[in-house]
Enzyme design. Sequence first.
Site, mmCIF file in Angstrom:
data_model
loop_
_atom_site.group_PDB
_atom_site.id
_atom_site.type_symbol
_atom_site.label_atom_id
_atom_site.label_comp_id
_atom_site.label_asym_id
_atom_site.label_seq_id
_atom_site.Cartn_x
_atom_site.Cartn_y
_atom_site.Cartn_z
ATOM 1 N N GLN A 6 0.821 -1.211 0.000
ATOM 2 C CA GLN A 6 0.000 0.000 0.000
ATOM 3 C C GLN A 6 0.860 1.269 0.000
ATOM 4 O O GLN A 6 0.479 2.280 -0.581
ATOM 5 C CB GLN A 6 -0.908 -0.019 1.241
ATOM 6 C CG GLN A 6 -2.058 0.966 1.213
ATOM 7 C CD GLN A 6 -3.259 0.454 0.436
ATOM 8 O OE1 GLN A 6 -3.623 -0.695 0.569
ATOM 9 N NE2 GLN A 6 -3.859 1.302 -0.369
ATOM 10 N N LYS B 63 1.786 1.869 -3.617
ATOM 11 C CA LYS B 63 0.567 2.142 -4.389
ATOM 12 C C LYS B 63 0.091 3.567 -4.129
ATOM 13 O O LYS B 63 -0.209 4.330 -5.048
ATOM 14 C CB LYS B 63 -0.516 1.151 -3.966
ATOM 15 C CG LYS B 63 -1.823 1.330 -4.703
ATOM 16 C CD LYS B 63 -2.935 0.509 -4.088
ATOM 17 C CE LYS B 63 -2.544 -0.954 -4.000
ATOM 18 N NZ LYS B 63 -3.686 -1.802 -3.639
ATOM 19 N N LYS C 93 -2.841 -0.841 6.671
ATOM 20 C CA LYS C 93 -3.828 -1.888 6.374
ATOM 21 C C LYS C 93 -4.297 -2.471 7.706
ATOM 22 O O LYS C 93 -3.574 -2.387 8.692
ATOM 23 C CB LYS C 93 -3.171 -2.997 5.541
ATOM 24 C CG LYS C 93 -4.153 -3.874 4.803
ATOM 25 C CD LYS C 93 -4.633 -3.271 3.498
ATOM 26 C CE LYS C 93 -5.778 -4.039 2.903
ATOM 27 N NZ LYS C 93 -6.185 -3.526 1.597
ATOM 28 N N ASP D 54 -12.177 -3.395 2.242
ATOM 29 C CA ASP D 54 -11.389 -4.361 1.449
ATOM 30 C C ASP D 54 -12.247 -5.630 1.448
ATOM 31 O O ASP D 54 -13.474 -5.531 1.657
ATOM 32 C CB ASP D 54 -10.009 -4.578 2.095
ATOM 33 C CG ASP D 54 -9.076 -5.439 1.235
ATOM 34 O OD1 ASP D 54 -8.685 -4.989 0.155
ATOM 35 O OD2 ASP D 54 -8.752 -6.580 1.624
ATOM 36 N N ASN E 76 -16.635 -6.513 -5.245
ATOM 37 C CA ASN E 76 -16.642 -5.105 -5.639
ATOM 38 C C ASN E 76 -15.743 -4.831 -6.848
ATOM 39 O O ASN E 76 -16.181 -4.230 -7.836
ATOM 40 C CB ASN E 76 -16.216 -4.260 -4.432
ATOM 41 C CG ASN E 76 -16.019 -2.814 -4.783
ATOM 42 O OD1 ASN E 76 -14.905 -2.389 -5.050
ATOM 43 N ND2 ASN E 76 -17.104 -2.062 -4.842
ATOM 44 N N SER F 177 -10.566 7.149 -2.738
ATOM 45 C CA SER F 177 -10.698 7.359 -1.296
ATOM 46 C C SER F 177 -10.048 8.684 -0.906
ATOM 47 O O SER F 177 -10.570 9.426 -0.070
ATOM 48 C CB SER F 177 -10.007 6.232 -0.528
ATOM 49 O OG SER F 177 -10.867 5.130 -0.403
HETATM 50 P P1 NDP Z 1 -14.971 -8.586 -2.157
HETATM 51 O O1 NDP Z 1 -15.036 -9.203 -0.813
HETATM 52 O O2 NDP Z 1 -16.028 -7.644 -2.597
HETATM 53 O O3 NDP Z 1 -14.868 -9.736 -3.273
HETATM 54 C C1 NDP Z 1 -13.880 -10.710 -3.269
HETATM 55 C C2 NDP Z 1 -14.282 -11.722 -4.316
HETATM 56 O O4 NDP Z 1 -13.213 -12.666 -4.507
HETATM 57 C C3 NDP Z 1 -15.491 -12.546 -3.899
HETATM 58 O O5 NDP Z 1 -16.244 -12.860 -5.039
HETATM 59 C C4 NDP Z 1 -14.849 -13.797 -3.302
HETATM 60 O O6 NDP Z 1 -15.678 -14.928 -3.308
HETATM 61 C C5 NDP Z 1 -13.707 -13.981 -4.273
HETATM 62 N N1 NDP Z 1 -12.676 -14.821 -3.679
HETATM 63 C C6 NDP Z 1 -12.070 -14.695 -2.481
HETATM 64 N N2 NDP Z 1 -11.185 -15.676 -2.298
HETATM 65 C C7 NDP Z 1 -11.230 -16.428 -3.411
HETATM 66 C C8 NDP Z 1 -10.556 -17.596 -3.826
HETATM 67 N N3 NDP Z 1 -9.648 -18.187 -3.059
HETATM 68 N N4 NDP Z 1 -10.850 -18.096 -5.058
HETATM 69 C C9 NDP Z 1 -11.762 -17.513 -5.850
HETATM 70 N N5 NDP Z 1 -12.460 -16.419 -5.503
HETATM 71 C C10 NDP Z 1 -12.184 -15.889 -4.299
HETATM 72 O O7 NDP Z 1 -13.525 -7.912 -2.232
HETATM 73 P P2 NDP Z 1 -12.992 -6.784 -3.219
HETATM 74 O O8 NDP Z 1 -13.591 -6.966 -4.572
HETATM 75 O O9 NDP Z 1 -13.098 -5.492 -2.537
HETATM 76 O O10 NDP Z 1 -11.437 -7.139 -3.267
HETATM 77 C C11 NDP Z 1 -10.874 -8.081 -4.171
HETATM 78 C C12 NDP Z 1 -9.375 -7.889 -4.230
HETATM 79 O O11 NDP Z 1 -9.091 -6.545 -4.660
HETATM 80 C C13 NDP Z 1 -8.629 -8.053 -2.914
HETATM 81 O O12 NDP Z 1 -7.328 -8.578 -3.189
HETATM 82 C C14 NDP Z 1 -8.497 -6.634 -2.418
HETATM 83 O O13 NDP Z 1 -7.394 -6.479 -1.531
HETATM 84 C C15 NDP Z 1 -8.239 -5.915 -3.727
HETATM 85 N N6 NDP Z 1 -8.524 -4.485 -3.718
HETATM 86 C C16 NDP Z 1 -9.755 -4.005 -3.393
HETATM 87 C C17 NDP Z 1 -10.004 -2.648 -3.431
HETATM 88 C C18 NDP Z 1 -11.354 -2.087 -3.221
HETATM 89 O O14 NDP Z 1 -11.516 -0.878 -3.422
HETATM 90 N N7 NDP Z 1 -12.348 -2.870 -2.842
HETATM 91 C C19 NDP Z 1 -8.913 -1.691 -3.716
HETATM 92 C C20 NDP Z 1 -7.681 -2.303 -4.124
HETATM 93 C C21 NDP Z 1 -7.496 -3.656 -4.084
HETATM 94 P P3 NDP Z 1 -16.338 -15.474 -1.951
HETATM 95 O O15 NDP Z 1 -17.611 -14.671 -1.819
HETATM 96 O O16 NDP Z 1 -16.552 -16.909 -2.212
HETATM 97 O O17 NDP Z 1 -15.367 -15.220 -0.833
#
Ligand code: NDP
Length: 444
Positions: free
Chosen positions: A111, A114, A126, A166, A240, A376
């Site tokens: 972070q 970034k 974090k 997150d 997300n 943000s």
């Molecule tokens: P969410 O919780 O909204 O979504 C995560 C998604 O990934 C869910 O669909 C989840 O499925 C899936 N998932 C988690 N683990 C696995 C796995 N082992 N195999 C397959 N699918 C999996 O999180 P975000 O979308 O916010 O975040 C996703 C990534 O992006 C993370 O690495 C986060 O750190 C990164 N990120 C997010 C930001 C943000 O603004 N939200 C900013 C920058 C980075 P399930 O429901 O089954 O757990």
Amino acid sequence: MSYTEEIYARVVEKNPNEPEFHQAVKEVLDSLSAVIDRNEELYRKHGLLERLVEPERIISFKVPWVDDKGCVQVNKGYRIQFNSAIGPYKGGLRFHPSVNQSILKFLGFEQVFKNSLTGLPIGGGKGGSDFDPKGKSDREVMAFCQSFMTELFKYIGADEDVPAGDIGVGGREIGYLYGQYKRITGLYEGVLTGKGLTYGGSLVRTQATGYGLVYIVDEMLKEVGKSFEGKTVVVTGSGNVAIYAAEKAMQLGAKVVALCDSNGYVYDADGIKLDIVKDIKEVKRGRIKEYADAVPGAVYTEGKGIWNIKCDIYLPCATQNELDLDAVKILKENGCFLVAEGANMPTTREATEYLKENGILFMPGKAANAGGVATSALEMSQNSQRLSWTAEEVDAKLHQIMVDIYAKVSDAAKRYDMPGDFVAGANIAGFEKVANAMIAQGIV
Ligand code: NDP
């Protein structure tokens, strides 16, 4: 031993049992070696790398709460305040059973770079908990969030440390956390981002990480004379980041054919219908499997393997280390020419090396997903001004930030004779600003 090798050995020795943190430090230090070698005397004199790899503060606390059966539950809570050289600590909170100190340190370390790349004044942090919001009632999530904030509030503030969402922390959780902060402190301030629009949130924050990812990929495509138009895209995850990456890619003319969650993946040859995905995931909090029940012709496959689906562009947007060497070999065989990380460190080290060696365009998460934290920071600016900008204004700023990040990353890679190596470019460009600020501020 070079300075970077020395520091890596020290990190491994002093932080045993933290493999994710080691992995993140190694990746950054390896790609910084050209810069470090050029300035070794200066950096050694200031103990720069020793200070860079050590978090300024690790806060760890217990989070007791009562579930719907009246039983007491106890989770672990953390906040890693990694580096404040260029601004207040900024970075998300993750609620997931896999959360531990190693994962949060890797995320906090990444972070720092970034946030620097965004060009905005934000340091790196974090936090999170091993609490799993999945399957919990709203009341249980609220009880947990209130207990978590009752400890965390002591360490955060609008000019001190500004957490965001997150994995597992979306609008609902941010709302409960914000309410408890306000109740305890009596302050109505921009202490969290990702807030709801009725209480200080920014338009486009929800979409920002996914949209930003697609904006930077668009820049990569332009440089090689291509565009999203007519391309087949696979996006992993269905949270997300994944949903809004898919949305923007479709708006730019791509066909997104697959999404997944941790149980399995769906393939829709006609293109994923996002309104159905949003209903399943954002409204019903259901599983991606339900998409295949709702859309005739769509196929659900239980388990891993989404990378077997043929695509031009692959956007991993789920979680760390989801994309390994065997998977990228299949992507290559199937003609994929670009991978960009929406998630944090979804590609393993070996897979990243393979992509580079095989001429697949690759953008690492710290550049590709920086649109979320950048927006943000725009939310923080609006809160300080006591103003709200329109969606068009925020989106235009986000777009420009991503265009600028691409230019910085690409330029840094060229300056150090590694054109097209965006891993090195992102690390170098992010590092330079933080290093200069740390040196200017003395040994603190
Ligand atoms: P969410 O919780 O909204 O979504 C995560 C998604 O990934 C869910 O669909 C989840 O499925 C899936 N998932 C988690 N683990 C696995 C796995 N082992 N195999 C397959 N699918 C999996 O999180 P975000 O979308 O916010 O975040 C996703 C990534 O992006 C993370 O690495 C986060 O750190 C990164 N990120 C997010 C930001 C943000 O603004 N939200 C900013 C920058 C980075 P399930 O429901 O089954 O757990």
